[in-house]
Write a protein that holds these residues in place. Sequence first.
Motif: not given
Length: 365
Positions: A302-303, A296-300, A318-319
Amino acid sequence: MTADHRSVAGASPTGIFYGMQVARGVAALLVVLFHATLTLHGREMAGVFDRGGIGVDIFFVISGFVIYLTAQGKPWRAFLARRLARIVPLYWLFLTAKLGLILATGHDPTGMASDPLYLLGSYLFLPLRSVYPLIGAGWTLNFEMYFYVVAAVMLALLPARWFAMALTLYMAATVLVGGGMRGGWPSVSDIPLLSLLSPLCLEFVAGVWIARHWSGGRRWPAMLSALSIGAAVIVIAIGPADLHYTPWRVVYWGMPAALVIAGIVQLEPVVGFRRWTLPLLLGDASYSIYLAHTAVLPLLDPLVRRLPPSALVQGAALVLGSAVAGVTVHLVIERRLVRWSSRWLGLRARAPGPAAVDSGVTKAE
């Protein structure tokens, strides 16, 4: 499990240690914070939560605690089958999904996805080619599975009353053997399989003795329990941060983790942990959070870069995103997988309430 053990282990009417579930949730979030720090490296947050890795040490101590309680009076096959039902299916699902993504995109961040022995080790929880499996965070599960297998062997060969001492002697002896190799414990670049001889194994042992202490009816004053947790937090805060695979990790993080868990266990009868709904949900979902957050972290990232350039804001996003994803995986996927795998292994089928990295239940079963 003997009737006496049930009576002393049951910290609540249901026999569940709700405070331990809260600790699982906190441990999972600490690990997410640590990896969020790495994700935000080069921004203001770098270094703020670099001690979040202690969440792993807390999980290891909890594992020892849970294994002691669940192993008493249980045949070794049933003990091991229950552990496998809880830890393997979800991990294999994430592992297979990542492997499929690598094959589909051709992007292999490990550089080893084409190595059959590496993949075999990743699926069997054995560090054959590298300490880190295809899912990097799975290195902790290698230790978990090693501990489960050793515990099952002890249960198969020895009377239950010798379990704690035999496990302690075995782990201490193997850690000493590991320390005598090449003048110190094998590093991640030496023989990966020998990394399982790390002093980290002693954290499981600490959890075993905390459980034995509690089961023997020994209790601390609430103030002493609170002080032990406070002292542990202080040691963590002022101690070194980069302790990933160093022998000193068990001193600076392992011992404080043991103090935290011992204190929480002792506080169970006097603190209303069972009413802490959200922390308990995070504890139930902690295994899913642990596995899901690395994807999830790499996907989030850029956002969250579009958010205000604040370490607190971006780190919190992120958390929060990782926690929501993990809880969703727990409710939608993990619970079903555990039910199905339990039935397949001939166990009493039930959805996992308490479940975490050690895939155990913080309950006197």
